[in-house]
Structures are given as structure tokens and as C-alpha cells.
Design a protein around this motif. Structure first.
Motif, PDB file in Angstrom:
ATOM      1  N   GLU A   1      -8.336  -2.157  10.546  1.00 21.53           N
ATOM      2  CA  GLU A   1      -8.824  -3.045   9.499  1.00 21.53           C
ATOM      3  C   GLU A   1      -7.652  -3.874   8.964  1.00 21.53           C
ATOM      4  O   GLU A   1      -7.196  -3.710   7.821  1.00 21.53           O
ATOM      5  CB  GLU A   1      -9.479  -2.238   8.380  1.00 21.53           C
ATOM      6  CG  GLU A   1     -10.873  -1.751   8.714  1.00 21.53           C
ATOM      7  CD  GLU A   1     -11.905  -2.884   8.751  1.00 21.53           C
ATOM      8  OE1 GLU A   1     -12.534  -3.145   7.717  1.00 21.53           O
ATOM      9  OE2 GLU A   1     -12.076  -3.512   9.820  1.00 21.53           O
ATOM     10  N   ILE A   2      -7.178  -4.794   9.810  1.00 13.80           N
ATOM     11  CA  ILE A   2      -6.038  -5.636   9.457  1.00 13.80           C
ATOM     12  C   ILE A   2      -6.352  -6.490   8.236  1.00 13.80           C
ATOM     13  O   ILE A   2      -5.462  -6.847   7.457  1.00 13.80           O
ATOM     14  CB  ILE A   2      -5.647  -6.512  10.667  1.00 13.80           C
ATOM     15  CG1 ILE A   2      -5.187  -5.611  11.821  1.00 13.80           C
ATOM     16  CG2 ILE A   2      -4.534  -7.492  10.300  1.00 13.80           C
ATOM     17  CD1 ILE A   2      -5.015  -6.332  13.138  1.00 13.80           C
ATOM     18  N   ALA A   3      -7.638  -6.791   8.030  1.00 16.58           N
ATOM     19  CA  ALA A   3      -8.057  -7.617   6.891  1.00 16.58           C
ATOM     20  C   ALA A   3      -7.581  -7.058   5.559  1.00 16.58           C
ATOM     21  O   ALA A   3      -7.372  -7.809   4.602  1.00 16.58           O
ATOM     22  CB  ALA A   3      -9.578  -7.734   6.869  1.00 16.58           C
ATOM     23  N   HIS A   4      -7.373  -5.746   5.489  1.00 12.24           N
ATOM     24  CA  HIS A   4      -7.000  -5.118   4.217  1.00 12.24           C
ATOM     25  C   HIS A   4      -5.509  -4.824   4.109  1.00 12.24           C
ATOM     26  O   HIS A   4      -5.066  -4.179   3.163  1.00 12.24           O
ATOM     27  CB  HIS A   4      -7.827  -3.855   4.014  1.00 12.24           C
ATOM     28  CG  HIS A   4      -9.295  -4.133   4.107  1.00 12.24           C
ATOM     29  ND1 HIS A   4      -9.937  -4.985   3.238  1.00 12.24           N
ATOM     30  CD2 HIS A   4     -10.230  -3.742   5.001  1.00 12.24           C
ATOM     31  CE1 HIS A   4     -11.206  -5.082   3.580  1.00 12.24           C
ATOM     32  NE2 HIS A   4     -11.407  -4.342   4.651  1.00 12.24           N
ATOM     33  N   HIS A   5      -4.749  -5.328   5.083  1.00 12.46           N
ATOM     34  CA  HIS A   5      -3.299  -5.197   5.027  1.00 12.46           C
ATOM     35  C   HIS A   5      -2.735  -6.360   4.213  1.00 12.46           C
ATOM     36  O   HIS A   5      -3.196  -7.489   4.335  1.00 12.46           O
ATOM     37  CB  HIS A   5      -2.726  -5.223   6.448  1.00 12.46           C
ATOM     38  CG  HIS A   5      -1.285  -4.847   6.519  1.00 12.46           C
ATOM     39  ND1 HIS A   5      -0.277  -5.735   6.253  1.00 12.46           N
ATOM     40  CD2 HIS A   5      -0.682  -3.678   6.824  1.00 12.46           C
ATOM     41  CE1 HIS A   5       0.889  -5.139   6.383  1.00 12.46           C
ATOM     42  NE2 HIS A   5       0.673  -3.882   6.724  1.00 12.46           N
ATOM     43  N   PRO A   6      -1.745  -6.118   3.366  1.00  7.54           N
ATOM     44  CA  PRO A   6      -1.170  -7.215   2.566  1.00  7.54           C
ATOM     45  C   PRO A   6      -0.476  -8.265   3.432  1.00  7.54           C
ATOM     46  O   PRO A   6       0.226  -7.916   4.378  1.00  7.54           O
ATOM     47  CB  PRO A   6      -0.160  -6.503   1.663  1.00  7.54           C
ATOM     48  CG  PRO A   6      -0.608  -5.081   1.624  1.00  7.54           C
ATOM     49  CD  PRO A   6      -1.183  -4.812   2.994  1.00  7.54           C
ATOM     50  N   ILE A   7      -0.692  -9.522   3.107  1.00  7.19           N
ATOM     51  CA  ILE A   7      -0.016 -10.625   3.772  1.00  7.19           C
ATOM     52  C   ILE A   7       0.893 -11.359   2.792  1.00  7.19           C
ATOM     53  O   ILE A   7       1.839 -12.039   3.166  1.00  7.19           O
ATOM     54  CB  ILE A   7      -1.038 -11.608   4.396  1.00  7.19           C
ATOM     55  CG1 ILE A   7      -0.360 -12.823   5.070  1.00  7.19           C
ATOM     56  CG2 ILE A   7      -2.023 -12.102   3.356  1.00  7.19           C
ATOM     57  CD1 ILE A   7       0.420 -12.482   6.283  1.00  7.19           C
TER      58      ILE A   7
ATOM     59  N   VAL B   1      -1.813  -9.158  -1.903  1.00  5.61           N
ATOM     60  CA  VAL B   1      -2.864 -10.069  -1.469  1.00  5.61           C
ATOM     61  C   VAL B   1      -3.152  -9.777  -0.006  1.00  5.61           C
ATOM     62  O   VAL B   1      -2.280  -9.912   0.857  1.00  5.61           O
ATOM     63  CB  VAL B   1      -2.433 -11.542  -1.637  1.00  5.61           C
ATOM     64  CG1 VAL B   1      -3.517 -12.478  -1.110  1.00  5.61           C
ATOM     65  CG2 VAL B   1      -2.128 -11.847  -3.100  1.00  5.61           C
ATOM     66  N   THR B   2      -4.377  -9.344   0.313  1.00  6.27           N
ATOM     67  CA  THR B   2      -4.738  -8.995   1.680  1.00  6.27           C
ATOM     68  C   THR B   2      -5.130 -10.241   2.473  1.00  6.27           C
ATOM     69  O   THR B   2      -5.320 -11.329   1.911  1.00  6.27           O
ATOM     70  CB  THR B   2      -5.899  -8.002   1.699  1.00  6.27           C
ATOM     71  OG1 THR B   2      -7.082  -8.677   1.207  1.00  6.27           O
ATOM     72  CG2 THR B   2      -5.607  -6.773   0.846  1.00  6.27           C
ATOM     73  N   TYR B   3      -5.299 -10.068   3.779  1.00  7.93           N
ATOM     74  CA  TYR B   3      -5.771 -11.170   4.614  1.00  7.93           C
ATOM     75  C   TYR B   3      -7.128 -11.675   4.124  1.00  7.93           C
ATOM     76  O   TYR B   3      -7.383 -12.885   4.115  1.00  7.93           O
ATOM     77  CB  TYR B   3      -5.882 -10.721   6.075  1.00  7.93           C
ATOM     78  CG  TYR B   3      -4.569 -10.639   6.800  1.00  7.93           C
ATOM     79  CD1 TYR B   3      -4.130 -11.684   7.613  1.00  7.93           C
ATOM     80  CD2 TYR B   3      -3.751  -9.509   6.701  1.00  7.93           C
ATOM     81  CE1 TYR B   3      -2.931 -11.617   8.304  1.00  7.93           C
ATOM     82  CE2 TYR B   3      -2.550  -9.430   7.372  1.00  7.93           C
ATOM     83  CZ  TYR B   3      -2.136 -10.481   8.171  1.00  7.93           C
ATOM     84  OH  TYR B   3      -0.947 -10.409   8.839  1.00  7.93           O
ATOM     85  N   ASP B   4      -8.018 -10.753   3.752  1.00  8.36           N
ATOM     86  CA  ASP B   4      -9.316 -11.168   3.216  1.00  8.36           C
ATOM     87  C   ASP B   4      -9.148 -12.053   1.992  1.00  8.36           C
ATOM     88  O   ASP B   4      -9.822 -13.077   1.851  1.00  8.36           O
ATOM     89  CB  ASP B   4     -10.149  -9.933   2.842  1.00  8.36           C
ATOM     90  CG  ASP B   4     -11.126  -9.528   3.937  1.00  8.36           C
ATOM     91  OD1 ASP B   4     -11.104 -10.140   5.019  1.00  8.36           O
ATOM     92  OD2 ASP B   4     -11.905  -8.584   3.711  1.00  8.36           O
ATOM     93  N   ASP B   5      -8.239 -11.658   1.086  1.00  4.15           N
ATOM     94  CA  ASP B   5      -7.979 -12.457  -0.118  1.00  4.15           C
ATOM     95  C   ASP B   5      -7.371 -13.804   0.231  1.00  4.15           C
ATOM     96  O   ASP B   5      -7.677 -14.831  -0.394  1.00  4.15           O
ATOM     97  CB  ASP B   5      -7.004 -11.728  -1.053  1.00  4.15           C
ATOM     98  CG  ASP B   5      -7.520 -10.386  -1.537  1.00  4.15           C
ATOM     99  OD1 ASP B   5      -8.743 -10.256  -1.746  1.00  4.15           O
ATOM    100  OD2 ASP B   5      -6.691  -9.474  -1.710  1.00  4.15           O
ATOM    101  N   TYR B   6      -6.514 -13.800   1.214  1.00  2.00           N
ATOM    102  CA  TYR B   6      -5.655 -14.945   1.521  1.00  2.00           C
ATOM    103  C   TYR B   6      -6.368 -16.043   2.307  1.00  2.00           C
ATOM    104  O   TYR B   6      -6.168 -17.238   2.050  1.00  2.00           O
ATOM    105  CB  TYR B   6      -4.450 -14.429   2.297  1.00  2.00           C
ATOM    106  CG  TYR B   6      -3.298 -15.376   2.453  1.00  2.00           C
ATOM    107  CD1 TYR B   6      -2.588 -15.833   1.345  1.00  2.00           C
ATOM    108  CD2 TYR B   6      -2.875 -15.779   3.713  1.00  2.00           C
ATOM    109  CE1 TYR B   6      -1.503 -16.683   1.487  1.00  2.00           C
ATOM    110  CE2 TYR B   6      -1.785 -16.621   3.869  1.00  2.00           C
ATOM    111  CZ  TYR B   6      -1.099 -17.068   2.757  1.00  2.00           C
ATOM    112  OH  TYR B   6      -0.020 -17.908   2.911  1.00  2.00           O
ATOM    113  N   ILE B   7      -7.244 -15.627   3.266  1.00  2.00           N
ATOM    114  CA  ILE B   7      -7.876 -16.631   4.135  1.00  2.00           C
ATOM    115  C   ILE B   7      -9.378 -16.429   4.298  1.00  2.00           C
ATOM    116  O   ILE B   7      -9.996 -17.064   5.159  1.00  2.00           O
ATOM    117  CB  ILE B   7      -7.214 -16.664   5.536  1.00  2.00           C
ATOM    118  CG1 ILE B   7      -7.226 -15.265   6.159  1.00  2.00           C
ATOM    119  CG2 ILE B   7      -5.811 -17.236   5.462  1.00  2.00           C
ATOM    120  CD1 ILE B   7      -6.787 -15.241   7.605  1.00  2.00           C
ATOM    121  N   GLY B   8      -9.972 -15.543   3.489  1.00  2.00           N
ATOM    122  CA  GLY B   8     -11.417 -15.346   3.545  1.00  2.00           C
ATOM    123  C   GLY B   8     -12.180 -16.526   2.962  1.00  2.00           C
ATOM    124  O   GLY B   8     -11.596 -17.522   2.523  1.00  2.00           O
TER     125      GLY B   8
END
Length: 254
Positions: free
Chosen positions: A151-157, A165-172
């Protein structure tokens, strides 16, 4: 009774944060009917989702098996997380068993990016699949075989005010709406550079509803794919142990 590959007619369903999409596939992944969709119900509880699926497929032709791509972490058909649908309602919900009980056919449920990956990859080398939609989905495959889902989406970017800020937060989807297309594309360029360095993939496939909003040139080993391409992975869930993926996919593209 087990169906042979020649007899397979797979109801392939892609559950998304905004729409549920479905079609019928033969064993080679060829669409047997037009691709149809319905708005994802709100709230997106398991009960509401099942009713929406039954409404969507009520006029579909006969099928022998069911494949579902779900936007969350799935283990043996059981939902563990559903960040864009509501974690609490879905936690430890056995979606494959519920589908079998409601629709009367054997069912397999996997992460939606994993199912899309099975539908689009060539089966050669290390391939990575991204889905850009409500959230950020990923799948990893080696020589056509799914690797353990991350679940890379929940890893911080990144971080903002000392908060990760996770991938979901950043580019969702919410980030795209809040920041605008130009800023979102700048973020996507940063994400692609990170993924290129971390994964060293042979090919990167980019799908999902927001893939067509990318405005910058992609590397030669990066390809845009469609939801229609991805939903074909529903057939691969039932045939991948019977023959090499390269044979099935070459047949599906003829």
C-alpha cells in the motif's frame, strides 16, 4: 464443478471511489459486452455496494465466475483496508464470500491495481502499474506474476506543518481539485522520479481516471493504459495458473 478455460465467462468488476464498472470477459480477456458503470453509492458500505453491483449487472448475460478489483488491501478475498470507501465498515469483510452467496458463482477479489496490472502487462521483466483516481493505486509484477501487494499510497512522500503527507494526500483526487492541474502535474513529475529511483522497473503503466490529465512527456518505458484494458485482468485471475501470461495476452490483443 470447475469450468474449463473455454467455458469461462467472467463477470469482471472494478470498484472505484467514484464509479463501479463491469463487463463480461471470455478466458482470453476479450469483452463479451459493452463496458458499463454506475455511481459508487454513498455511504459506500458493503450492503450499499452489493445493491449497486446487483443493479449494475441485472441485465448482464450469463457468467460462470466473478472477479473484483477493490480499492484497498485485500487478503484471500477479505477486505483489510478501504481508505476511500470507509475503513470501519469494510474491515475484515469477506467480499468474495458475500459475492458468492449473493450471486451464486465462484468469486475472487484482489486489489484494483493488482487486477489492472494483470490486464495490461506484457509478462516480461519487472513491471509496475499505477492507478491515478480517487487515490493512488500500485501493483508490482515480475514476468507476469503478481508480487506481494504494497500500500504505497499510504507511505509519506512529503510533510506539511510537521505532519506526514502520503501519496494519496499528495496526488489523489482531492489534491488535484485543491491545487489545480498545473501544480498536480508538478507533483506527479516528482513522484515519477521517486518511483524510478526506488523501483527501477522495466515498464511503468499508468491508468485510472486522472491518467489523461498528465501534461508532460513520459519516458519511453512509461505507458498510459485505459480502464477497459485493466478490467481484462479479471480473466487472468482465473487462468493465470494454466498458461504463461504472454500467451494469454497475445491472444487477447488479436
Amino acid at each position: 464443478m470447475k469450468n474449463s478455460s473455454a467455458q469461462l465467462q467472467v463477470l469482471s468488476i472494478d470498484i472505484g471511489g467514484s464509479h463501479i464498472k463491469a463487463t463480461i470477459l471470455n478466458s482470453e480477456g476479450k469483452l463479451q459486452m459493452a463496458y458499463e458503470k454506475i455511481v459508487t453509492p454513498m455511504p459506500s458500505t458493503p450492503e450499499n455496494m452489493m445493491e449497486a453491483i446487483k443493479t449494475l449487472i441485472k441485465n448482464f448475460p450469463e457468467y460462470t465466475n466473478i472477479s473484483v478489483g477493490f480499492p484497498g488491501y485485500v487478503r484471500n478475498g477479505v477486505i483489510k483496508t478501504a481508505p476511500n470507501l470507509g475503513n470501519e465498515a469494510w474491515k475484515d469483510f469477506d467480499l468474495s464470500k458475500k459475492l458468492e452467496a449473493e450471486l451464486g458463482k465462484p468469486a475472487k477479489v484482489v486489489n484494483d491495481a493488482d487486477m489492472q496490472g494483470l490486464g495490461v502487462v506484457t509478462g516480461k521483466g519487472f513491471e509496475m502499474v499505477l492507478t491515478l483516481g480517487t487515490g493512488f493505486g500500485t501493483a508490482l509484477l515480475m514476468d507476469g506474476h503478481l508480487l506481494p501487494h504494497l500500500e504505497i499510497a499510504h507511505h509519506p512522500i512529503s510533510k506539511k506543518e510537521k505532519k506526514a503527507v502520503t501519496y494519496d494526500d499528495y496526488i489523489g483526487e482531492r489534491a488535484l481539485e485543491a491545487e489545480g492541474k498545473k501544480k498536480w502535474n508538478e507533483r506527479m513529475q516528482k513522484v515519477f522520479e521517486v518511483l524510478k529511483t526506488v523501483f527501477n522497473y522495466d515498464t511503468l503503466y499508468i491508468g485510472g481516471g486522472n491518467a489523461d490529465k498528465l501534461t508532460f512527456p513520459l519516458d519511453a518505458n512509461m505507458k498510459i493504459v485505459t480502464n477497459e484494458d485493466g478490467i481484462k485482468g479479471g480473466a487472468r485471475l482465473w487462468t493465470m495458473n494454466e498458461e504463461p501470461i504472454t500467451e494469454t495476452l497475445s491472444a487477447a490483443t488479436k
